[in-house]
Design an enzyme around this catalytic site. Structure first.
Site: not given
Length: 428
Positions: A205, A335
């Site tokens: 990330e 999410k």
């Protein structure tokens, strides 16, 4: 309103070089919408099912041709003629077609791709940006960027058990200022690591993934970087963690920092961290099915820090309802691909907010250039977004979209800042 005319899908690559699903929806007025589906590295056991081909001769079994075909051959023909603004009806039609509890027949990646692409097409047909189309006139709150600048756990190969160490620029006046602060700390951290002879390699990330001796060492490095960048830890920039504890839970114990610990011992450890560092948020501090442990940690620390359920809730309204009922956690990580549709995502957020839970919009470790979650964060006024370090295009795309939204909102834009974390009292 315009109706769905055509639905197409294709296999594309995500930020880790793995295949994922991209869907385009065309309406009879010429409007189009496109969405690409993300995918996680540490996935909760209760997430909706992502359909992969399992053919070892293609993409090492990770191909998504089955999901793509499900869109083209089953979902598309079913949805032609539907009013594109009827999001709930469209999503329900896909659930009925799938006819499983976990979207395991058509695949959550197929259903979500269509669900999000429909919303994009409808927003274009309505001549509105997506955040305004979904959120209405009250969508105006820019989220605090929770930037994952140091990686451990399953996002890195190191001795650090905690998966993500994040900075939260709570003292900034605007989103653009918060993003600048975060980027400056990120670059300063790189210098700090280099000075100490530590690796500046990146995790999935965009965060750095040095091999450190402990979790506290990681926190100390970030505090040092915040100060060197000219900011005050806790006052201007706070810290947050994603522990991803399910990843090191084995046989009823947590294998953490070389010791086997109980939930009570883990809670004590977090209490020490909260008293020593300016932490505003701890995500997944315990195993995803340790409901009793979650209640204990929420009772002990919930008035000082945000306790976020990710693997615990998997953006599922039913699991969230249980957490609310039992007092397990006080915030929801959102999410879209955990639950697999826009409607259910919005339902989960609404349930959380109605019951005093905070919400944090989130990316996955396998991302694309798709920026839907940036618009979603503003649409639901959640005040927090987690989408990686201020580096790598798959992460920065979301932050850049938020800059554009802030510009569109102009004087109406409000940056959530410290108000996103009402439990956080003062700087350490």
């Amino acid at each position: 309103m315009p109706s769905i005319d055509v639905v197409v899908a294709r296999e594309i690559l995500d930020s880790r070089g793995n295949p994922t699903v991209e869907v385009e929806v065309g309406l009879d007025d010429g409007s189009t919408g496109r969405a690409a589906v993300p995918s996680g590295a540490s996935t909760g056991a209760f997430e909706a099912i992502e359909l992969r081909d399992g053919d070892p001769n293609r993409y090492q079994g990770k191909g998504v041709e089955k999901a793509v075909l499900a869109v083209i051959e089953q979902i598309g023909p079913e949805l032609v003629g539907y009013d594109a603004t009827e999001q709930r009806l469209i999503d329900q039609a896909m659930f009925d077609l799938d006819a499983t509890d976990n979207k395991g027949s058509l695949g959550a990646n197929a259903i979500l791709g269509v669900s999000l692409a429909v919303a994009h097409a409808a927003s274009e047909a309505s001549d509105l940006p997506l955040f305004r189309y979904l959120g209405g006139p009250n969508a105006h709150l820019l989220p605090v960027p929770m930037m994952n600048i140091l990686n451990g756990g399953s996002h890195a190969d190191s001795n650090v058990d905690i998966q993500e160490f994040m900075i939260a620029p709570i003292g900034a006046e605007s989103f653009s200022e918060a993003l600048r602060w975060g980027a400056e700390v990120y670059h300063t951290l790189k210098k700090v690591l280099k000075t100490k002879g530590l690796s500046t390699g990146l995790g999935d990330e965009g965060g750095f993934a040095p091999n450190l001796e402990s979790n506290r060492a990681a926190l100390d490095l970030i505090i040092e970087a915040i100060k060197q960048a000219g900011y005050i830890p806790g006052e201007q920039i706070a810290l947050a963690l994603d522990v991803a504890a399910s990843e090191f839970y084995k046989d009823g114990k947590y294998e953490f920092e070389g010791k086997s610990r109980s939930a009570a011992e883990m809670t004590e450890y977090y209490e020490e961290l909260v008293s020593a560092y300016p932490l505003v948020s701890i995500e997944d501090p315990l195993y995803e099915d340790d409901w009793a442990g979650w209640k204990v940690i929420t009772d002990k620390l919930g008035d000082k820090v945000q306790i976020v359920g990710d693997d615990l809730f998997v953006t599922n309204p039913e699991r969230l309802a249980r957490g609310i009922e039992e007092g397990s956690a006080n915030a929801l990580l959102v999410k879209v691909n955990q639950i697999g549709s826009l409607t259910e995502t919005l339902d989960a957020v609404e349930l959380a907010q109605r019951n005093g839970f905070k919400c944090m919009m989130s990316h996955r470790s396998g991302e694309t250039e798709d920026v839907t979650i940036a618009d979603l964060a503003v649409a639901v006024n959640c005040g927090q977004i987690k989408t990686g370090a201020p580096a790598r295009s798959d992460r920065v795309a979301k932050y850049n979209q938020l800059l554009r939204i802030e510009e569109i909102l102009d004087d109406a834009a409000e940056y959530a800042g410290r108000s996103a974390f009402p439990r956080f009292r003062s700087a350490n």
